[in-house]
Design a protein around this motif. Structure first.
Motif, PDB file in Angstrom:
ATOM      1  N   ASP A 299       0.776  -1.182   0.125  1.00  0.00           N
ATOM      2  CA  ASP A 299      -0.029  -0.025   0.052  1.00  0.00           C
ATOM      3  C   ASP A 299       1.073   1.169  -0.175  1.00  0.00           C
ATOM      4  O   ASP A 299       1.694   1.425   0.854  1.00  0.00           O
ATOM      5  CB  ASP A 299      -0.958  -0.026   1.391  1.00  0.00           C
ATOM      6  N   PRO A 300       0.645   2.150  -1.051  1.00  0.00           N
ATOM      7  CA  PRO A 300       1.785   3.373  -0.998  1.00  0.00           C
ATOM      8  C   PRO A 300       1.821   4.058   0.175  1.00  0.00           C
ATOM      9  O   PRO A 300       2.604   4.603   0.555  1.00  0.00           O
ATOM     10  CB  PRO A 300       1.096   3.866  -2.355  1.00  0.00           C
ATOM     11  N   ALA A 301       0.595   4.034   0.777  1.00  0.00           N
ATOM     12  CA  ALA A 301       0.449   4.936   2.155  1.00  0.00           C
ATOM     13  C   ALA A 301       1.228   4.225   3.375  1.00  0.00           C
ATOM     14  O   ALA A 301       1.251   4.849   4.397  1.00  0.00           O
ATOM     15  CB  ALA A 301      -1.202   5.040   2.570  1.00  0.00           C
ATOM     16  N   ASP A 302       1.673   3.126   3.054  1.00  0.00           N
ATOM     17  CA  ASP A 302       2.315   2.317   4.112  1.00  0.00           C
ATOM     18  C   ASP A 302       3.531   2.043   3.880  1.00  0.00           C
ATOM     19  O   ASP A 302       4.049   0.970   4.202  1.00  0.00           O
ATOM     20  CB  ASP A 302       1.401   1.188   4.489  1.00  0.00           C
ATOM     21  N   SER A 303       4.213   2.611   2.914  1.00  0.00           N
ATOM     22  CA  SER A 303       5.486   2.038   2.202  1.00  0.00           C
ATOM     23  C   SER A 303       6.689   2.485   3.248  1.00  0.00           C
ATOM     24  O   SER A 303       7.845   2.080   3.221  1.00  0.00           O
ATOM     25  CB  SER A 303       5.727   2.400   0.900  1.00  0.00           C
ATOM     26  N   LYS A 304       6.419   3.522   4.067  1.00  0.00           N
ATOM     27  CA  LYS A 304       7.463   3.948   5.186  1.00  0.00           C
ATOM     28  C   LYS A 304       8.794   4.619   4.564  1.00  0.00           C
ATOM     29  O   LYS A 304       9.844   4.350   5.071  1.00  0.00           O
ATOM     30  CB  LYS A 304       7.610   2.870   6.014  1.00  0.00           C
ATOM     31  N   ASP A 308      12.685   2.493  -3.494  1.00  0.00           N
ATOM     32  CA  ASP A 308      12.869   3.307  -4.616  1.00  0.00           C
ATOM     33  C   ASP A 308      11.606   3.311  -5.551  1.00  0.00           C
ATOM     34  O   ASP A 308      11.683   4.258  -6.140  1.00  0.00           O
ATOM     35  CB  ASP A 308      13.953   2.929  -5.444  1.00  0.00           C
ATOM     36  N   GLU A 309      10.842   2.425  -5.557  1.00  0.00           N
ATOM     37  CA  GLU A 309       9.535   2.572  -6.271  1.00  0.00           C
ATOM     38  C   GLU A 309       8.506   1.574  -5.565  1.00  0.00           C
ATOM     39  O   GLU A 309       8.946   0.589  -4.964  1.00  0.00           O
ATOM     40  CB  GLU A 309       9.748   1.802  -7.955  1.00  0.00           C
ATOM     41  N   VAL A 310       7.351   2.017  -5.746  1.00  0.00           N
ATOM     42  CA  VAL A 310       6.142   1.320  -5.009  1.00  0.00           C
ATOM     43  C   VAL A 310       5.067   0.925  -6.189  1.00  0.00           C
ATOM     44  O   VAL A 310       5.002   1.741  -6.974  1.00  0.00           O
ATOM     45  CB  VAL A 310       5.389   2.201  -4.038  1.00  0.00           C
ATOM     46  N   ILE A 311       4.859  -0.327  -6.142  1.00  0.00           N
ATOM     47  CA  ILE A 311       3.827  -0.825  -6.933  1.00  0.00           C
ATOM     48  C   ILE A 311       2.666  -1.172  -6.197  1.00  0.00           C
ATOM     49  O   ILE A 311       2.536  -1.889  -4.999  1.00  0.00           O
ATOM     50  CB  ILE A 311       4.206  -2.302  -7.666  1.00  0.00           C
ATOM     51  N   PRO A 316      -3.609  -5.599   0.270  1.00  0.00           N
ATOM     52  CA  PRO A 316      -2.660  -5.585   1.463  1.00  0.00           C
ATOM     53  C   PRO A 316      -2.866  -5.935   2.752  1.00  0.00           C
ATOM     54  O   PRO A 316      -2.287  -6.303   3.734  1.00  0.00           O
ATOM     55  CB  PRO A 316      -2.199  -4.126   1.408  1.00  0.00           C
ATOM     56  N   GLN A 317      -4.391  -6.067   3.198  1.00  0.00           N
ATOM     57  CA  GLN A 317      -4.749  -6.331   4.269  1.00  0.00           C
ATOM     58  C   GLN A 317      -5.204  -7.748   4.297  1.00  0.00           C
ATOM     59  O   GLN A 317      -5.682  -8.430   5.549  1.00  0.00           O
ATOM     60  CB  GLN A 317      -6.093  -5.565   4.826  1.00  0.00           C
ATOM     61  N   LEU A 318      -5.575  -8.483   3.190  1.00  0.00           N
ATOM     62  CA  LEU A 318      -5.908  -9.771   3.158  1.00  0.00           C
ATOM     63  C   LEU A 318      -4.944 -10.799   3.730  1.00  0.00           C
ATOM     64  O   LEU A 318      -3.703 -10.493   3.525  1.00  0.00           O
ATOM     65  CB  LEU A 318      -6.322 -10.314   1.651  1.00  0.00           C
ATOM     66  N   THR A 319      -5.299 -11.883   4.283  1.00  0.00           N
ATOM     67  CA  THR A 319      -4.591 -13.036   5.072  1.00  0.00           C
ATOM     68  C   THR A 319      -3.641 -13.335   3.878  1.00  0.00           C
ATOM     69  O   THR A 319      -3.998 -13.484   2.508  1.00  0.00           O
ATOM     70  CB  THR A 319      -5.318 -14.045   5.487  1.00  0.00           C
TER      71      THR A 319
END
Length: 377
Positions: A299-304, A308-311, A316-319
């Motif tokens: 999740d881009p909002a949770d990449s911290k 260098d790149e986020v897909i 992201p929350q599913l088991t």
């Protein structure tokens, strides 16, 4: 050479691709139909009762073997064994098995039908099922107890398996955890469709920034995803980019020596908070050592700021055990764009026939006469 393989051989490296990209992009549109088909077949064959508490062995070759691994992770008491192992060591793997489920796109690979006959000879009491994308394949005509045929559009025409993989995994997950999967398919179908333009743009950037070798990392419940992700790059680039697949924790135990400063390190971050802490520690260590072009499926909002790149991650929350069909599109698109970048046709990245859509060159040898005697359970 079969007509099917001849068509793909004629699609040379400079032919404009026709199949692979549409087959990748339409996957979320097919997932609800896969759910419906498996539910219907399960009711018709009374599979809920037959498979309840069963020791299930899932099998397939290549990509289908990785699909089996992804399904088995979500299925209590299930295991995954490639047909390429099961065929030659069936006695060892069939101990205490109640049901074998074969997975296949074409169903025409020689090992697929040979495994059915081998299992039938050794253990006629075992329930044998298949999930196929091509209901006219040889596997569907073998001595099975039941076949679940998916939408014909899952039977990819491109050489590499894309839509067939996600739909085979999803079909198996429906059998493994019907309620959990049924409650999420429509949501993630819609979410994937909405996220696909952004996912594709990020994957283009990743492909343009990949120069040498690739490492694919996940935690163990997603290892089927990771192996398939690595295979897509190998297949679509004809092995141009060496690939290593590992768990985040496993990378430190030797494979980290493979990573250079510009190595693409593709990380699928876990939804489990404890697994996630271990993964983040490893990523921070790579950054501290100036190792890797770090790309996260998250999740881009949770990449911290780790990457260098986020897909964007679809689920992201599913088991983790249920995420594979939804998160595989990114690696498929990276493989597709890398293939184009090095001048290959993703529909047929092996024009010299090193690999084929349906595997060639396999001879099925008769079992030793003593081995064909059926053993009691």
């Amino acid at each position: 050479m079969s007509h099917e393989n001849r068509v793909h051989a004629e699609a040379g490296p400079h032919t404009a691709p026709q199949f692979t990209l549409p087959e990748i992009l339409r996957q979320p549109l097919l997932w609800p139909g896969t759910l419906e088909r498996v539910h219907f077949a399960s009711q018709q064959m009374q599979l809920t009762a037959k498979l309840q508490n069963a020791r299930v062995l899932l099998t397939g070759a290549g990509t289908s073997a990785y699909a089996a691994t992804a399904i088995a992770t979500a299925w209590p008491r299930a295991c995954a064994v490639p047909t390429t192992d099961l065929l030659v060591d069936a006695e060892r793997y069939l101990v205490d098995v109640d049901a074998v489920i074969s997975l296949a796109r074409s169903g025409d690979s020689p090992e697929s039908t040979a495994v059915v006959e081998r299992v039938r000879a050794l253990r006629p009491d075992i329930l044998q099922l298949a999930i196929v994308c091509n209901e006219d394949g040889a596997l569907s005509r073998s001595s099975l107890d039941g076949v679940i045929a998916l939408d014909p559009r899952t039977n990819d025409q491109g050489l590499v398996m894309t839509g067939s993989f996600s739909n085979l995994v999803l079909a198996g997950l429906v059998l493994a955890q019907p309620d959990a999967v049924a409650s999420t398919v429509d949501e993630f179908s819609a979410r994937t469709t909405a996220l696909l333009p952004g996912i594709d743009q990020a994957c283009r950037r990743v492909a343009n920034s990949t120069h040498d070798r690739i490492v694919i990392l996940s935690s163990s419940p997603l290892l089927g995803w990771a192996r398939e992700a690595g295979l897509k790059t190998l297949e679509m680039t004809a092995g141009h980019f060496p690939v290593v697949t590992e768990t985040h924790l496993g990378l430190r135990h030797g494979p980290m020596s493979f990573v250079k400063s510009d190595t693409l390190v593709l990380c699928l971050l876990s939804s489990d908070p404890v697994r996630r802490l271990y993964e983040e520690d490893l990523i921070c260590e790579l950054r501290a050592k100036n190792l890797g072009y770090l790309v996260g499926i998250v999740d881009p909002a949770d990449s911290k700021g780790l990457f260098d790149e986020v897909i964007p991650a679809v689920a992201p929350q599913l088991t983790d055990a249920l995420r594979t069909p939804y998160e595989i599109l990114g690696p498929q698109l990276i493989g597709y764009h890398l293939s184009l970048r090095i001048g290959l046709n993703p529909d047929n990245p092996s024009p010299n026939g090193v690999i084929n859509r349906v595997v060639q060159g396999v001879r099925i040898h008769p079992a030793h006469p003593l081995d064909t005697v059926s053993s009691s359970k």
